[in-house]
Design a protein around this motif. Structure first.
Motif, PDB file in Angstrom:
ATOM      1  N   UNK A  86      54.469  39.127   7.278  1.00  0.00           N
ATOM      2  CA  UNK A  86      55.649  39.175   8.140  1.00  0.00           C
ATOM      3  C   UNK A  86      55.469  40.110   9.347  1.00  0.00           C
ATOM      4  N   UNK A  87      54.366  40.846   9.396  1.00  0.00           N
ATOM      5  CA  UNK A  87      54.229  41.851  10.442  1.00  0.00           C
ATOM      6  C   UNK A  87      54.260  41.258  11.854  1.00  0.00           C
ATOM      7  N   UNK A  88      53.763  40.057  12.036  1.00  0.00           N
ATOM      8  CA  UNK A  88      53.822  39.430  13.359  1.00  0.00           C
ATOM      9  C   UNK A  88      55.254  39.285  13.859  1.00  0.00           C
ATOM     10  N   UNK A  89      56.161  38.949  12.966  1.00  0.00           N
ATOM     11  CA  UNK A  89      57.578  38.848  13.344  1.00  0.00           C
ATOM     12  C   UNK A  89      58.177  40.223  13.604  1.00  0.00           C
ATOM     13  N   UNK A  90      57.848  41.186  12.754  1.00  0.00           N
ATOM     14  CA  UNK A  90      58.332  42.561  12.953  1.00  0.00           C
ATOM     15  C   UNK A  90      57.864  43.066  14.321  1.00  0.00           C
ATOM     16  N   UNK A 104      58.246  52.174  18.333  1.00  0.00           N
ATOM     17  CA  UNK A 104      57.302  52.770  17.391  1.00  0.00           C
ATOM     18  C   UNK A 104      58.002  53.444  16.219  1.00  0.00           C
ATOM     19  N   UNK A 105      59.185  53.976  16.430  1.00  0.00           N
ATOM     20  CA  UNK A 105      59.948  54.535  15.309  1.00  0.00           C
ATOM     21  C   UNK A 105      60.241  53.435  14.292  1.00  0.00           C
ATOM     22  N   UNK A 106      60.665  52.266  14.777  1.00  0.00           N
ATOM     23  CA  UNK A 106      60.972  51.160  13.876  1.00  0.00           C
ATOM     24  C   UNK A 106      59.719  50.624  13.182  1.00  0.00           C
ATOM     25  N   UNK A 107      58.622  50.504  13.933  1.00  0.00           N
ATOM     26  CA  UNK A 107      57.368  50.033  13.332  1.00  0.00           C
ATOM     27  C   UNK A 107      56.894  50.993  12.239  1.00  0.00           C
ATOM     28  N   UNK A 139      46.985  61.876   3.119  1.00  0.00           N
ATOM     29  CA  UNK A 139      46.710  60.462   2.890  1.00  0.00           C
ATOM     30  C   UNK A 139      47.666  59.603   3.715  1.00  0.00           C
ATOM     31  N   UNK A 140      48.950  59.929   3.690  1.00  0.00           N
ATOM     32  CA  UNK A 140      49.938  59.173   4.452  1.00  0.00           C
ATOM     33  C   UNK A 140      49.643  59.284   5.946  1.00  0.00           C
ATOM     34  N   UNK A 141      49.302  60.470   6.418  1.00  0.00           N
ATOM     35  CA  UNK A 141      48.962  60.648   7.829  1.00  0.00           C
ATOM     36  C   UNK A 141      47.765  59.804   8.243  1.00  0.00           C
ATOM     37  N   UNK A 142      46.748  59.759   7.396  1.00  0.00           N
ATOM     38  CA  UNK A 142      45.573  58.928   7.697  1.00  0.00           C
ATOM     39  C   UNK A 142      45.928  57.442   7.687  1.00  0.00           C
ATOM     40  N   UNK A 143      46.749  57.041   6.735  1.00  0.00           N
ATOM     41  CA  UNK A 143      47.176  55.636   6.690  1.00  0.00           C
ATOM     42  C   UNK A 143      48.039  55.270   7.904  1.00  0.00           C
ATOM     43  N   UNK A 144      48.849  56.212   8.370  1.00  0.00           N
ATOM     44  CA  UNK A 144      49.622  55.954   9.593  1.00  0.00           C
ATOM     45  C   UNK A 144      48.702  55.802  10.799  1.00  0.00           C
ATOM     46  N   UNK A 145      47.637  56.575  10.843  1.00  0.00           N
ATOM     47  CA  UNK A 145      46.647  56.425  11.914  1.00  0.00           C
ATOM     48  C   UNK A 145      45.975  55.052  11.839  1.00  0.00           C
ATOM     49  N   UNK A 146      45.632  54.635  10.631  1.00  0.00           N
ATOM     50  CA  UNK A 146      45.052  53.302  10.438  1.00  0.00           C
ATOM     51  C   UNK A 146      46.055  52.233  10.878  1.00  0.00           C
ATOM     52  N   UNK A 147      47.325  52.421  10.552  1.00  0.00           N
ATOM     53  CA  UNK A 147      48.357  51.478  10.982  1.00  0.00           C
ATOM     54  C   UNK A 147      48.453  51.418  12.495  1.00  0.00           C
ATOM     55  N   UNK A 148      48.379  52.556  13.163  1.00  0.00           N
ATOM     56  CA  UNK A 148      48.434  52.588  14.625  1.00  0.00           C
ATOM     57  C   UNK A 148      47.263  51.809  15.221  1.00  0.00           C
ATOM     58  N   UNK A 150      45.623  49.395  13.667  1.00  0.00           N
ATOM     59  CA  UNK A 150      45.911  48.001  13.318  1.00  0.00           C
ATOM     60  C   UNK A 150      46.874  47.375  14.323  1.00  0.00           C
ATOM     61  N   UNK A 151      47.942  48.086  14.651  1.00  0.00           N
ATOM     62  CA  UNK A 151      48.922  47.584  15.609  1.00  0.00           C
ATOM     63  C   UNK A 151      48.272  47.375  16.981  1.00  0.00           C
TER      64      UNK A 151
END
Length: 171
Positions: A86-90, A104-107, A139-148, A150-151
């Motif tokens: 669903x990320x494409x729609x988000x 970016x707050x919502x993402x 771990x969460x901070x690193x995953x958020x970086x990976x998400x950034x 990815x986006x």
């Protein structure tokens, strides 16, 4: 949408849904590259949205999620259904917002909610064979970086498709 476009939409949607399901299938059986396969599976919806709009995007999401759940009856389908599929729609809806900060707050809010759910309910899928000795906030901070990242790569894919592939494919 005329009949010819409808047929093209159904055919392209079917082909791309098959690709998405294949990616999710390989993510469920291969020991490595799981996140990469989930990420690739998430790109196909953006092609549908670009070519046929958000209504077709929602239909694609539902069809590819149902097919994945039926053909791959394992918990490894959950990351696709909850986040990647669903990320494409988000992304589409949040990027329509005029404020880049709110976008970016919502993402990140969506990502963090999915991450929290995943960490609490799907540890055995997400953390297969991984032992984490770092504090959770790292771990969460690193995953958020990976998400950034990815986006950003997702945005590059959308630009590449819209500027290079779409004119050549003439869908």
């Amino acid at each position: 949408m005329n009949n010819n476009n409808r047929v093209k939409g159904i055919a392209l949607g079917g082909i791309l849904a098959a690709f998405a399901v294949i990616c999710v299938f390989f993510a469920s059986i291969l020991p490595t590259s799981v996140l990469t396969l989930y990420a690739v599976s998430s790109l196909f919806i953006s092609v549908i949205i670009i070519e046929f709009g958000t209504k077709a995007g929602w239909t694609f999401y539902l069809v590819s999620s149902i097919l994945s759940a039926v053909l791959i009856p394992r918990l490894e389908v959950v990351p696709f259904v909850v986040f990647f599929g669903i990320y494409g729609l988000i992304k589409f809806y949040t990027e329509k917002i005029q404020s880049r900060i709110l976008e970016y707050i919502l993402k990140f809010a969506y990502f963090n909610i999915c991450l929290l759910l995943g960490l609490f309910f799907l540890k055995e899928i997400i953390l297969v064979g991984v032992t984490i000795s770092a504090p959770i906030y790292i771990v969460v901070g690193l995953l958020e970086l990976v998400f950034l990242i990815y986006d950003y790569v997702y945005t590059l894919f959308i630009r590449f498709y819209a500027s290079k592939l779409k004119p050549k494919l003439k869908i």
